[in-house]
Scaffold this motif. Sequence first.
Motif, mmCIF file in Angstrom:
data_model
loop_
_atom_site.group_PDB
_atom_site.id
_atom_site.type_symbol
_atom_site.label_atom_id
_atom_site.label_comp_id
_atom_site.label_asym_id
_atom_site.label_seq_id
_atom_site.Cartn_x
_atom_site.Cartn_y
_atom_site.Cartn_z
ATOM 1 N N UNK A 108 1.347 9.361 -7.059
ATOM 2 C CA UNK A 108 1.813 7.998 -6.834
ATOM 3 C C UNK A 108 0.664 7.032 -6.593
ATOM 4 N N UNK A 109 -0.340 7.459 -5.864
ATOM 5 C CA UNK A 109 -1.463 6.552 -5.592
ATOM 6 C C UNK A 109 -2.181 6.160 -6.880
ATOM 7 N N UNK A 110 -2.261 7.066 -7.852
ATOM 8 C CA UNK A 110 -2.891 6.739 -9.136
ATOM 9 C C UNK A 110 -2.051 5.738 -9.910
ATOM 10 N N UNK A 111 -0.737 5.912 -9.876
ATOM 11 C CA UNK A 111 0.148 4.971 -10.554
ATOM 12 C C UNK A 111 0.069 3.598 -9.894
ATOM 13 N N UNK A 112 0.107 3.568 -8.578
ATOM 14 C CA UNK A 112 0.012 2.282 -7.873
ATOM 15 C C UNK A 112 -1.333 1.609 -8.134
ATOM 16 N N UNK A 113 -2.396 2.374 -8.208
ATOM 17 C CA UNK A 113 -3.711 1.809 -8.519
ATOM 18 C C UNK A 113 -3.724 1.208 -9.919
#
Length: 128
Positions: A108-113
């Motif tokens: 999720x953090x990669x998608x949000x980034x």
Amino acid sequence: MAKVLVVEDDADIRTLLDLRLRAAGHRVLGAGSAAEARAVLDERGAPDVLVSDVTLPGTTGLEMVRELRADERFAGLPVVFLSGRVQPADIEAGRALGAVYLTKPVVLSALCSAIEQALVPAGTSTGW
């Protein structure tokens, strides 16, 4: 945060992305196909970011984005592809359309980034 249209034909994945992106503070709408996505875009205008699978029923996410790029209303729409297709040719095709290309499963953090990086400058969104 961002207004995000998620185009994913797998309802479970679409629901999971919706829940996680909302928890991260984004406003989210979902579509299960390119045709549904186009209907949302025509009705609601451009989101801040489009997140799309590459494999969709009826057409591919790549073709959908090519068609959107030809429409002046959506030509500059930031796109993040989120796909299980990991072949270099698929990744390059997505990037050639000016999109960020992430592979599934995604953190999720990669998608949000990726969404944060793709955000349209403030004040240019026309819908939602």
